[in-house]
Enzyme design. Structure first.
Site, PDB file in Angstrom:
ATOM      1  N   ASN A 210       1.052  -1.616   0.153  1.00 33.70           N
ATOM      2  CA  ASN A 210      -0.188   0.217  -0.089  1.00 33.70           C
ATOM      3  C   ASN A 210       0.952   1.369  -0.017  1.00 33.70           C
ATOM      4  OD1 ASN A 210       0.459   0.713   3.079  1.00 33.70           O
ATOM      5  ND2 ASN A 210      -0.649  -0.863   3.366  1.00 33.70           N
ATOM      6  N   ASP A 279      -4.310  -6.687   4.634  1.00 36.17           N
ATOM      7  CA  ASP A 279      -4.919  -7.171   5.686  1.00 36.17           C
ATOM      8  C   ASP A 279      -4.617  -8.937   5.457  1.00 36.17           C
ATOM      9  OD1 ASP A 279      -5.528  -5.219   6.960  1.00 36.17           O
ATOM     10  OD2 ASP A 279      -7.355  -4.957   5.280  1.00 36.17           O
ATOM     11  N   LYS A 289       9.045 -16.539 -11.351  1.00 36.54           N
ATOM     12  CA  LYS A 289       8.238 -15.406 -11.510  1.00 36.54           C
ATOM     13  C   LYS A 289       7.367 -16.321 -12.298  1.00 36.54           C
ATOM     14  CE  LYS A 289       9.091 -11.628 -14.128  1.00 36.54           C
ATOM     15  NZ  LYS A 289       9.320 -10.519 -15.578  1.00 36.54           N
ATOM     16  N   ASP A 306      -3.883 -10.003  13.095  1.00 36.79           N
ATOM     17  CA  ASP A 306      -3.883  -8.411  13.725  1.00 36.79           C
ATOM     18  C   ASP A 306      -2.519  -8.286  14.215  1.00 36.79           C
ATOM     19  OD1 ASP A 306      -5.077  -6.723  14.593  1.00 36.79           O
ATOM     20  OD2 ASP A 306      -6.666  -6.450  13.793  1.00 36.79           O
ATOM     21  N   ILE A 307      -1.908  -7.316  13.924  1.00 35.17           N
ATOM     22  CA  ILE A 307      -0.357  -7.251  15.020  1.00 35.17           C
ATOM     23  C   ILE A 307      -0.990  -6.554  16.827  1.00 35.17           C
ATOM     24  CG2 ILE A 307       1.121  -6.496  15.445  1.00 35.17           C
ATOM     25  CD1 ILE A 307       2.229  -6.546  11.906  1.00 35.17           C
ATOM     26  N   PHE A 324      -3.505   3.173  15.105  1.00 33.60           N
ATOM     27  CA  PHE A 324      -4.167   4.563  14.370  1.00 33.60           C
ATOM     28  C   PHE A 324      -4.773   3.605  13.407  1.00 33.60           C
ATOM     29  CE2 PHE A 324      -1.336   7.630  13.700  1.00 33.60           C
ATOM     30  CZ  PHE A 324      -0.182   7.654  15.262  1.00 33.60           C
ATOM     31  N   LYS A 338     -13.081   0.057  16.026  1.00 31.25           N
ATOM     32  CA  LYS A 338     -12.151  -0.930  16.100  1.00 31.25           C
ATOM     33  C   LYS A 338     -11.256  -0.519  17.930  1.00 31.25           C
ATOM     34  CE  LYS A 338     -10.170  -0.032  11.538  1.00 31.25           C
ATOM     35  NZ  LYS A 338      -9.708   0.489   9.679  1.00 31.25           N
ATOM     36  N   LYS A 342     -10.513  -4.023  18.724  1.00 31.87           N
ATOM     37  CA  LYS A 342      -9.073  -4.524  19.572  1.00 31.87           C
ATOM     38  C   LYS A 342      -8.679  -4.158  21.234  1.00 31.87           C
ATOM     39  CE  LYS A 342      -7.925  -2.956  14.301  1.00 31.87           C
ATOM     40  NZ  LYS A 342      -7.472  -3.688  14.070  1.00 31.87           N
TER      41      LYS A 342
HETATM   42  O1  C5P Z   1      -8.367  -2.827  11.064  1.00 32.80           O
HETATM   43  P1  C5P Z   1      -7.359  -2.079  10.730  1.00 32.80           P
HETATM   44  O2  C5P Z   1      -6.151  -1.784   9.614  1.00 32.80           O
HETATM   45  O3  C5P Z   1      -7.847  -0.652  10.262  1.00 32.80           O
HETATM   46  O4  C5P Z   1      -6.863  -1.315  12.400  1.00 32.80           O
HETATM   47  C1  C5P Z   1      -5.520  -0.643  11.883  1.00 32.80           C
HETATM   48  C2  C5P Z   1      -5.152  -0.247  13.208  1.00 32.80           C
HETATM   49  O5  C5P Z   1      -4.788  -1.807  13.058  1.00 32.80           O
HETATM   50  C3  C5P Z   1      -3.865   0.607  13.410  1.00 32.80           C
HETATM   51  O6  C5P Z   1      -3.245   0.539  14.020  1.00 32.80           O
HETATM   52  C4  C5P Z   1      -2.555  -1.118  12.721  1.00 32.80           C
HETATM   53  O7  C5P Z   1      -1.553  -0.741  12.291  1.00 32.80           O
HETATM   54  C5  C5P Z   1      -3.074  -1.814  13.054  1.00 32.80           C
HETATM   55  N1  C5P Z   1      -3.015  -3.475  12.587  1.00 32.80           N
HETATM   56  C6  C5P Z   1      -2.116  -4.422  12.898  1.00 32.80           C
HETATM   57  N2  C5P Z   1      -1.856  -5.313  12.061  1.00 32.80           N
HETATM   58  C7  C5P Z   1      -3.119  -5.749  11.137  1.00 32.80           C
HETATM   59  C8  C5P Z   1      -3.815  -4.401  11.133  1.00 32.80           C
HETATM   60  C9  C5P Z   1      -3.983  -3.402  11.146  1.00 32.80           C
HETATM   61  O8  C5P Z   1      -1.762  -4.341  13.378  1.00 32.80           O
HETATM   62  N3  C5P Z   1      -3.320  -6.870  10.739  1.00 32.80           N
END
Ligand code: C5P
Length: 395
Positions: A210, A279, A289, A306-307, A324, A338, A342
């Protein structure tokens, strides 16, 4: 509030009338949390007794270089090393001159030469002596060496003159000393931050990613370090240089970011997830390739971890987990959703299209109590405001 908690102050008293204020000064230094030891010149003893300062500081006063008893308790070199700060108050014109010239013929001048600690000087003398060109040149020499000058104040003098030369008030001297140790509002804290995009490999030469530039995370890392924090920045691929005093861990994929983050988060007080983590990632990464033989091709994508959620549900969770949300619509409603899903303590929401790659950002701050807006400004300015909001929530 500024304090001298756990700081060791070596108070050097020289022979001027303001020496009588050292009883109050010692008391206030101790009240601010400092441990105080006192060294006095012989002429200082004409203005205040060592016994007074011994009683107030709780330690034997050092008067002589060659005093076997004092040396047995703590030798002068040991004393010079012991200090976190050497404060000379009052500093007479004569003692300033002798220090400026590097003399070492009494306990005080010797300590000044021997100490690795910062040195602060609170001058006290007649206004004419203070204004004298030689005194001013001596003071300039000390300042050039990095000494901190506290005062002098202006006002009525013991000799009847009026002007600059009075020793600063003990409370002002203590405040100036505390200021020297004020390393920032995040001093002693460990902040872990993820930043930039992740890249999810399709084959050896292609990836999904991205537009995240990493600028917000890098601004936060730099400002957190400037505020005294130990900073670990887990960074996706960006073209930014590492801010000073920041430990940067380079990662490429979400999976790598997760592993590095979990290790750092275990010992962090604050985790800030700024990274624009992809995502989804391709289910399979082609070994070679991929050729463009077909008119259509499809990729099967699987969800990435989702970290921030993984950090949020750690047993040894950081005290604050801050997220964020870069949204293109319903910024506040999506942010609130969110924050809840989370289990975040704080969330900064912004409009993705206006923010990616930009130097400026406008933020909505969301927590359990509601929302507040931070007006659009440079990412560094906003980063400082965000960190202040974070610091205020730390216990
Ligand atoms: O769900 P979304 O991506 O919009 O959430 C954004 C927040 O979650 C940010 O703080 C981003 O760094 C964190 N995030 C993450 N791991 C992911 C997706 C988002 O830590 N796979």
């Amino acid at each position: 509030m500024l304090s001298l908690s756990n700081k060791r102050v070596l108070l050097g008293i020289t022979g001027g009338i303001a020496a009588y204020k050292c009883a109050e000064l010692t008391r206030l230094l101790i009240k601010a949390g400092a441990e105080v030891r006192v060294a006095m010149t012989r002429s200082a003893c004409e203005f205040i007794t060592p016994l007074t300062l011994q009683a107030l500081s709780g330690n034997r006063v050092h008067l002589d270089l060659l005093d076997p008893e004092a040396e047995a308790a703590m030798g002068h070199i040991e004393l010079a090393r012991w200090a976190d700060l050497v404060l000379i108050a009052p500093a007479t014109a004569n003692s300033i001159a002798r220090i400026a010239h590097g003399e070492a013929d009494d306990i005080l001048t010797t300590l000044v030469l021997a100490t690795p600690a910062p040195i602060a000087v609170a001058p006290a003398m007649n206004q004419g002596m203070w204004a004298d060109a030689q005194t001013q040149s001596n003071i300039a020499a000390l300042q050039q060496r990095g000494y901190t000058l506290i005062g002098p104040d202006s006002g009525e003098q013991a000799c009847g003159d009026v002007g600059l030369g009075r020793m600063s008030q003990p409370s002002d001297i203590v405040a100036a000393c505390a200021q020297l140790f004020d390393t920032g509002f995040l001093a002693g804290r460990h902040v872990a931050i993820t930043g930039g995009p992740t890249r999810e490999a399709i084959d050896p030469v292609r990836y999904i990613s991205n537009h995240s530039s990493g600028k917000m995370a890098y601004a936060l890392a730099e400002e957190a370090a400037a505020a005294g924090a130990r900073v670990t920045l887990i960074s996706g691929p960006v073209s930014l240089s590492t801010p000073e005093r920041v430990q940067r861990i380079n990662v490429v994929s979400a999976q790598q970011m997760l592993e590095a983050t979990l290790t750092a988060a275990e010992e962090a007080d604050v985790f800030i997830g700024v990274a624009a983590v992809a995502d989804y990632r391709p289910l399979e990464v082609a070994a070679e390739k991929i050729k463009k033989n077909d008119d259509e091709m499809s990729l099967t994508l699987v969800k990435n971890p989702d970290i921030i959620w993984e950090v949020s549900r750690l047993e040894k969770r950081p005290e604050l987990v801050v997220g964020f949300a870069a949204e293109t619509e319903n910024v506040v409603a999506n942010g609130q959703q969110k924050l809840a899903s989370k289990k975040l303590d704080l969330l900064f929401a912004n409009e993705a299209t206006k923010t990616f790659n930009s130097d400026d950002v406008a933020i909505t701050v969301i927590d359990a109590n509601g929302t507040t807006a931070l007006s659009a400004a440079n990412k560094h300015v906003v980063a400082r405001q965000m960190l202040q909001l974070i610091a205020a929530r730390l216990s």
